[in-house]
Write a protein that holds these residues in place. Structure first.
Motif, PDB file in Angstrom:
ATOM      1  N   VAL A  29     -13.110  -2.014  10.253  1.00  0.00           N
ATOM      2  CA  VAL A  29     -11.902  -1.255   9.966  1.00  0.00           C
ATOM      3  C   VAL A  29     -12.150  -0.427   8.716  1.00  0.00           C
ATOM      4  CG1 VAL A  29      -9.445  -1.423   9.521  1.00  0.00           C
ATOM      5  CG2 VAL A  29     -10.551  -3.124  10.956  1.00  0.00           C
ATOM      6  N   PRO A  30     -12.031   0.895   8.813  1.00  0.00           N
ATOM      7  CA  PRO A  30     -12.414   1.767   7.706  1.00  0.00           C
ATOM      8  C   PRO A  30     -11.479   1.780   6.496  1.00  0.00           C
ATOM      9  CG  PRO A  30     -11.540   3.062   9.509  1.00  0.00           C
ATOM     10  CD  PRO A  30     -11.616   1.644   9.988  1.00  0.00           C
ATOM     11  N   ASP A  31     -10.244   1.279   6.613  1.00  0.00           N
ATOM     12  CA  ASP A  31      -9.347   1.346   5.458  1.00  0.00           C
ATOM     13  C   ASP A  31      -8.693   0.006   5.155  1.00  0.00           C
ATOM     14  OD1 ASP A  31      -7.085   1.081   7.159  1.00  0.00           O
ATOM     15  OD2 ASP A  31      -7.055   3.219   7.500  1.00  0.00           O
ATOM     16  N   ASP A  32      -7.930  -0.007   4.062  1.00  0.00           N
ATOM     17  CA  ASP A  32      -7.309  -1.247   3.598  1.00  0.00           C
ATOM     18  C   ASP A  32      -5.939  -1.496   4.212  1.00  0.00           C
ATOM     19  OD1 ASP A  32      -9.500  -1.640   1.950  1.00  0.00           O
ATOM     20  OD2 ASP A  32      -8.573  -0.596   0.260  1.00  0.00           O
ATOM     21  N   THR A  33      -5.485  -0.646   5.094  1.00  0.00           N
ATOM     22  CA  THR A  33      -4.152  -0.812   5.661  1.00  0.00           C
ATOM     23  C   THR A  33      -4.136  -1.714   6.901  1.00  0.00           C
ATOM     24  OG1 THR A  33      -4.366   1.190   6.990  1.00  0.00           O
ATOM     25  CG2 THR A  33      -3.385   1.431   4.785  1.00  0.00           C
ATOM     26  N   HIS A  34      -5.271  -2.254   7.258  1.00  0.00           N
ATOM     27  CA  HIS A  34      -5.349  -3.109   8.442  1.00  0.00           C
ATOM     28  C   HIS A  34      -4.425  -4.320   8.308  1.00  0.00           C
ATOM     29  CE1 HIS A  34      -7.058  -4.815  12.068  1.00  0.00           C
ATOM     30  NE2 HIS A  34      -7.394  -5.919  11.419  1.00  0.00           N
ATOM     31  N   GLY A  35      -4.399  -4.916   7.137  1.00  0.00           N
ATOM     32  CA  GLY A  35      -3.526  -6.072   6.908  1.00  0.00           C
ATOM     33  C   GLY A  35      -2.059  -5.719   7.091  1.00  0.00           C
ATOM     34  N   LEU A  36      -1.666  -4.564   6.609  1.00  0.00           N
ATOM     35  CA  LEU A  36      -0.283  -4.114   6.783  1.00  0.00           C
ATOM     36  C   LEU A  36       0.032  -3.861   8.257  1.00  0.00           C
ATOM     37  CD1 LEU A  36      -0.034  -1.632   3.779  1.00  0.00           C
ATOM     38  CD2 LEU A  36       0.938  -3.936   3.935  1.00  0.00           C
TER      39      LEU A  36
END
Length: 136
Positions: A29-36
């Motif tokens: 996953v390229p960004d940190d918004t996966h958790g959101l």
């Protein structure tokens, strides 16, 4: 909508969530918004049983986002979910697939009118058979 009508979408959503979690664990996953995104996905899983109609737009939004955010797993999104949520999700289905699901809906309606049980998965398998398969 009866709870049995929700069993399949909930099972498919749970399966899809597992794929999304694995994608994150594999660091694909390229960004940190996966958790959101997963938190919103969990919100859908929680809200759907209590408010199926009210959850439609959230479901449409999340499934559409999967195609844009995670194109590497687009082929793993269960087609039944696209049909279930409808709306923008139908843009990700070819016309032949939409026709198949429309036929399934017609068969389900006919069965309900006759007071007969309807097995969505069985009927879908029967419709997917080649037209000459019954001749063998």
């Amino acid at each position: 909508m009866a709870s049995t009508d929700l069993d399949l979408p909930l099972a498919l959503l749970t399966h899809l969530r597992g794929i999304l979690v694995a994608l994150g664990e594999a660091e694909q996953v390229p960004d940190d918004t996966h958790g959101l995104f997963l938190e919103r996905f969990d919100e859908l899983l929680t809200e759907l049983p209590g408010d199926p109609e009210g959850s439609r737009y959230l479901g449409q939004d999340l499934l559409s986002q999967i195609f844009h955010r995670y194109p590497q797993i687009a082929h793993l999104v269960p087609r039944d979910l696209l049909w279930y949520f409808g709306g923008d999700c139908l843009h990700f289905m070819p016309d032949e697939e939409i026709e198949l699901f429309q036929t399934l809906e017609e068969r389900r309606y006919d069965a309900e009118q006759r007071g007969e049980p309807f097995d969505w998965n069985r009927e879908k398998q029967l419709l997917a058979l080649p037209s000459d398969a019954s001749k063998h």
